[in-house]
Design a protein around this motif. Sequence first.
Motif, PDB file in Angstrom:
ATOM      1  N   LEU A 103      84.094  84.118  51.245  1.00 46.85           N
ATOM      2  CA  LEU A 103      83.141  85.221  51.279  1.00 46.85           C
ATOM      3  C   LEU A 103      81.712  84.692  51.299  1.00 46.85           C
ATOM      4  O   LEU A 103      81.431  83.587  50.837  1.00 46.85           O
ATOM      5  CB  LEU A 103      83.319  86.126  50.056  1.00 46.85           C
ATOM      6  CG  LEU A 103      84.670  86.830  49.886  1.00 46.85           C
ATOM      7  CD1 LEU A 103      84.571  87.861  48.759  1.00 46.85           C
ATOM      8  CD2 LEU A 103      85.125  87.495  51.177  1.00 46.85           C
ATOM      9  N   ARG A 104      80.830  85.485  51.824  1.00 48.32           N
ATOM     10  CA  ARG A 104      79.408  85.174  51.787  1.00 48.32           C
ATOM     11  C   ARG A 104      78.827  85.689  50.478  1.00 48.32           C
ATOM     12  O   ARG A 104      78.965  86.869  50.147  1.00 48.32           O
ATOM     13  CB  ARG A 104      78.678  85.834  52.960  1.00 48.32           C
ATOM     14  CG  ARG A 104      77.181  85.505  53.016  1.00 48.32           C
ATOM     15  CD  ARG A 104      76.464  86.371  54.031  1.00 48.32           C
ATOM     16  NE  ARG A 104      77.024  86.220  55.360  1.00 48.32           N
ATOM     17  CZ  ARG A 104      76.765  87.028  56.381  1.00 48.32           C
ATOM     18  NH1 ARG A 104      75.982  88.084  56.198  1.00 48.32           N
ATOM     19  NH2 ARG A 104      77.294  86.817  57.557  1.00 48.32           N
ATOM     20  N   GLY A 105      78.175  84.807  49.723  1.00 53.08           N
ATOM     21  CA  GLY A 105      77.490  85.201  48.496  1.00 53.08           C
ATOM     22  C   GLY A 105      75.998  85.347  48.734  1.00 53.08           C
ATOM     23  O   GLY A 105      75.513  85.156  49.854  1.00 53.08           O
ATOM     24  N   ARG A 106      75.276  85.645  47.670  1.00 50.37           N
ATOM     25  CA  ARG A 106      73.822  85.828  47.849  1.00 50.37           C
ATOM     26  C   ARG A 106      73.147  84.521  48.271  1.00 50.37           C
ATOM     27  O   ARG A 106      72.147  84.540  49.003  1.00 50.37           O
ATOM     28  CB  ARG A 106      73.177  86.414  46.595  1.00 50.37           C
ATOM     29  CG  ARG A 106      73.317  85.609  45.327  1.00 50.37           C
ATOM     30  CD  ARG A 106      72.495  86.205  44.182  1.00 50.37           C
ATOM     31  NE  ARG A 106      72.897  87.571  43.851  1.00 50.37           N
ATOM     32  CZ  ARG A 106      72.319  88.291  42.879  1.00 50.37           C
ATOM     33  NH1 ARG A 106      71.326  87.768  42.156  1.00 50.37           N
ATOM     34  NH2 ARG A 106      72.718  89.512  42.624  1.00 50.37           N
ATOM     35  N   GLN A 107      73.670  83.366  47.816  1.00 43.58           N
ATOM     36  CA  GLN A 107      73.079  82.101  48.249  1.00 43.58           C
ATOM     37  C   GLN A 107      73.273  81.870  49.739  1.00 43.58           C
ATOM     38  O   GLN A 107      72.361  81.413  50.445  1.00 43.58           O
ATOM     39  CB  GLN A 107      73.683  80.941  47.457  1.00 43.58           C
ATOM     40  CG  GLN A 107      73.274  80.915  45.989  1.00 43.58           C
ATOM     41  CD  GLN A 107      71.783  80.740  45.796  1.00 43.58           C
ATOM     42  OE1 GLN A 107      71.132  80.024  46.568  1.00 43.58           O
ATOM     43  NE2 GLN A 107      71.235  81.369  44.779  1.00 43.58           N
ATOM     44  N   GLU A 108      74.444  82.208  50.246  1.00 44.08           N
ATOM     45  CA  GLU A 108      74.703  82.058  51.681  1.00 44.08           C
ATOM     46  C   GLU A 108      73.890  83.063  52.493  1.00 44.08           C
ATOM     47  O   GLU A 108      73.441  82.758  53.607  1.00 44.08           O
ATOM     48  CB  GLU A 108      76.196  82.230  51.978  1.00 44.08           C
ATOM     49  CG  GLU A 108      77.054  81.100  51.453  1.00 44.08           C
ATOM     50  CD  GLU A 108      77.210  81.108  49.942  1.00 44.08           C
ATOM     51  OE1 GLU A 108      76.969  80.047  49.316  1.00 44.08           O
ATOM     52  OE2 GLU A 108      77.571  82.163  49.374  1.00 44.08           O
ATOM     53  N   GLU A 109      73.697  84.259  51.934  1.00 37.01           N
ATOM     54  CA  GLU A 109      72.870  85.252  52.618  1.00 37.01           C
ATOM     55  C   GLU A 109      71.420  84.786  52.688  1.00 37.01           C
ATOM     56  O   GLU A 109      70.749  84.931  53.719  1.00 37.01           O
ATOM     57  CB  GLU A 109      72.976  86.595  51.904  1.00 37.01           C
ATOM     58  CG  GLU A 109      72.089  87.698  52.472  1.00 37.01           C
ATOM     59  CD  GLU A 109      72.455  88.129  53.885  1.00 37.01           C
ATOM     60  OE1 GLU A 109      71.734  88.953  54.443  1.00 37.01           O
ATOM     61  OE2 GLU A 109      73.471  87.629  54.430  1.00 37.01           O
ATOM     62  N   MET A 110      70.917  84.194  51.600  1.00 38.41           N
ATOM     63  CA  MET A 110      69.549  83.674  51.621  1.00 38.41           C
ATOM     64  C   MET A 110      69.430  82.504  52.601  1.00 38.41           C
ATOM     65  O   MET A 110      68.429  82.383  53.311  1.00 38.41           O
ATOM     66  CB  MET A 110      69.115  83.250  50.218  1.00 38.41           C
ATOM     67  CG  MET A 110      68.791  84.412  49.310  1.00 38.41           C
ATOM     68  SD  MET A 110      67.975  83.920  47.768  1.00 38.41           S
ATOM     69  CE  MET A 110      69.323  83.096  46.918  1.00 38.41           C
TER      70      MET A 110
END
Length: 283
Positions: A103-110
Amino acid sequence: MSDAAKSEMGQPSLPLATDARFAILRNCTRVWAVASIHGDAERLAALHAAMSERFEPGDKIVYLGNYYGHGGSIIETVDELLRFRRLVLAQPPYTHPDDIVFLRGRQEEMWRKMLQLQFAGDCDEILDWMLKRGAAATLEAYGGREQQARAAISEGLLAVSRWTGQLRQAIRAHPGHNEFMAGFRRAAYTEDGGLLFVSTGLDPVRPLADQEDGFWWNSQGFASLSDAGYGGFAKVVRGFDPAHEGIVETQSTLSLDGGAGFDGVLNAVCLTRGGAMVDQLCV
């Protein structure tokens, strides 16, 4: 039967099977869920070693995001995730690639937004916001420097575009890392609607397909699900908790974040498709 009719019967209204933003776990008996890692490669390797001894044929794995950020071993973390994936896929009987979900987390989204910084309205402001929330560690891991970003921003959008292009080249220099990023999903669920896996949270009043940024930022929305649940799912499981309170289970939710990358522990649990916890790892 329509999605609306299913919802009225207490069954989840699910995204279309063709919606590539979501992973569907099929023929599911047990699912391993791994909490936020945040660049703690050493704990991840220890967790994988323990998991390999307990992994059973047919088990699925969902990594719940936040592989990047904060910790000091981000490159090594991604390499370890790719190594273990290869190991699992090589074991008989054959495991389908879709049975291992990232899954994409907030770190990956940033990090995704960092690589598109030239399209931000206020590059300096967006950069500040991301660096203060852990993205500095990811930037440094791939050879980027804040000073270079600031200099590019001062020169204009063309210079920023060149700078983000250099970051993309740095990612491609690490085998498998670009493909790893391209494979992130927003959420995952079992095909029978028993389990829903998210990174941080969701908006309780929005359908799953319309969550947008809620998967990464709406931790308060997740907290509100403890009794009421969401969309008929037996259990909603998340990997990141801003308070890092460890394994916390309610009637309808399960939160796993033990603070890996923040001097805490890395948790993983094994669940039946009905939401019962049958195994637990903490390293």
